[in-house]
Structures are given as C-alpha cells and as structure tokens.
Design a protein around this motif. Structure first.
Motif: not given
Length: 313
Positions: A287-313
């Motif tokens: 449960m902790a590993n996605p938050f520790i290794y990935s979801l705190r990273n700037k690149e992953v946050k950027g990818a998540l924002k881009r994915a959300i924007r694509k879904m909303l467009v």
C-alpha cells in the motif's frame, strides 16, 4: 474436514486458517480496514502502471522498474487480501491443501521477485545520482529488461523447488494454521514427514533472497546519501535527502521483517509476533510503495495532470 487414511496415518486435505479469529469483537472493523487497504493498494499501483504505459515522459528505466514493482504488488496483494476479506466476512476459514500450496507458491515467488527488484531499483538510483555520466551507457533498455526478467525468474524458479518438496510431505494435523495466509513456518508445523531437507533449502533460499539484496540496497543508498550531502543547495539537498531516506525506510522495514520472520531463531516470543510482522510486508508495504516511490514524484504528478486534462477535454 476431509481426511483420508494412508497407512497408519491420517492425512489432512483441508486446513483452517485461524487468521484474526481470536478477535471476534473486531471482525467488522478488520474487514473494513483490510478492504480500504486493498482498494488503496490496487488503485495506487494500477494508477502507476497506467501512467507509465500511457505517458511517454515516463518511459525511462526508473519508471520501468516502478511499473514492474506496482504490477508485482498488485498480484502480491491479490494472493492474500481477498482470501482474508472473504474469511472475515463469511467466517469460512477453511482452505484445501492444494489451495494452500498454490497460495504459498505465488506469495513466496512474488516476495522473492520483489526482493531482487528492490535491489535493482536501488542500483538504478545509485547510478543515476552517483554516476550520472555512466548512467545512459549502463542502463540501456535491454539491460533493464534483463534485470527485471531475472528478478521475476529468480523468484518463481526458486520457490518452485521449495513447493515441489512441500507437495511430497504428509500433513497429519492438527489442521489449524495460526496465520491469516499459508506461510511456510505455520504450514510446516502441521507436517508429520521429515522436513529437515526442505527447511534447509528454504533457509538457504531465504538467506539468498534477503541478505545480499538488502546489503546491496543499503550500500547503494549509503553512497546516494553521501553524494546528496555534497549538494551545494540546501533546498535541493533537503529534498533529495527526504526522498532517499523515505525509500530507505520502506525497504528496511520490508527486508527487516522478512529477515525476522524467516531467518531468526524461532523463539516463543518471535512466534507470537510473526503474524504482526507479516502484516508489514504483506499488507502495509504494497500500500505504501506507490506513495513513497511514485506519487510524490514531480514527473508522476505531471503525468497525472496531463492524463486528467485529456479526459476532461
């Protein structure tokens, strides 16, 4: 419970996983707790896999390793938690002998693979931070694929040897396994066959899958922290140190609890605590590993924002 006679011994074909049955007043709370943990684990790890596959900015060695770790832990959690949830909800704690061996095989194979993969990930970070000029030359796509494939193969092949030995044993009772899944030591306590060879083989494999990877991981993060302390910028140094220390804390808990459960002498105190320690590496770490290794990273946050924007467009 079905039993069959074999010679003068009664062979058990079904076990009872006691799990947390000694806490009847907490069954509802345990079900809700494990359900939330399972949902968060699956959602976090599947999100990482989808983002890494879909976003070309994450097509790097580090995120290739992280996607494999997330896929591994998705499988890993699914070998244990659904069964725990079902037993807590229905009260049916029985599991067949073959079902128990299959659960142990997949659980142990995935744990072994994760031990190797985490050490490969620490080596990747060591090269990226301590040897940046050599990173691109060393961590080619083909080399990363070989490292990941080797991690998966090592785990599944080694545990196949242990399971082949386990399947030859006879289990004569009692039929109760004092655990929430089919782990090696609680199952072996029910065997009436000579299991010394199997226990020796298992100890050797447990040592190989925990101690060398843990030492490599510690060495890699020690070099990383030394390099980070030389960064002139205090802000950059603090951020990098925070990230590396959180990684080191998680892998130390993972390897540490594995070493305690599988390598240390089995005293009465340790037997009583093994179930608690098992919760760390089977439930909390995935449960902790996605938050520790990935979801705190700037690149992953950027990818998540881009994915959300694509879904909303």
């Amino acid at each position: 419970m079905v039993k069959t006679e074999q010679g003068n011994q009664t062979s058990i074909t079904e076990f009872i996983l006691l799990g947390f049955g000694n806490l009847p007043e907490l069954q509802t709370h345990l079900f809700l707790l494990f359900l939330v943990i399972y949902i968060v684990t699956m959602a976090g790890n599947i999100l990482i896999i989808v983002l890494v596959v879909a976003d070309r900015h994450l097509h790097t060695p580090m995120y290739f390793f992280l996607a494999n770790l997330s896929f591994l832990e998705t499988c890993y959690s699914s070998t244990i938690l659904p069964r725990v949830l079902s037993s807590v909800l229905t009260g049916d704690r029985t599991i067949s002998l073959h079902g128990c061996i299959v659960q142990f095989y997949f659980f142990a194979s995935l744990v072994g693979s994760e031990c190797c993969l985490l050490s490969m990930m620490s080596y990747d970070r060591y090269l990226a931070i301590c040897k940046p000029l050599h990173y691109a030359g060393h961590m080619s796509g083909r080399f990363c694929f070989y490292l990941v494939a080797g991690s998966w193969m090592n785990g599944f092949v080694a545990i196949a040897i242990i399971v082949s030995l386990m399947s030859q044993l006879k289990f004569c009772g009692p039929s109760e396994i004092d655990h929430f899944f089919c782990d090696f030591t609680p199952v072996m306590k029910l065997s009436c066959s000579d299991s010394r060879l199997m226990e020796l083989v298992t100890f050797i494999f447990s040592s190989l899958f925990t101690l060398p990877p843990f030492v490599l991981t510690l060495a890699s993060y020690t070099c990383i922290i030394i390099t980070i302390l030389r960064i002139p910028s205090s802000t950059g140094r603090q951020k990098a140190f925070s990230t590396s220390s959180s990684h080191l804390m998680v892998v130390t808990i993972f390897y540490g609890t594995l070493i305690i459960v599988y390598l240390l002498p089995r005293t009465n105190t340790m037997r009583a605590l093994n179930k608690l320690f098992s919760v760390f590496y089977t439930v909390l770490t995935p449960m902790a590993n996605p938050f520790i290794y990935s979801l705190r990273n700037k690149e992953v946050k950027g990818a998540l924002k881009r994915a959300i924007r694509k879904m909303l467009v």
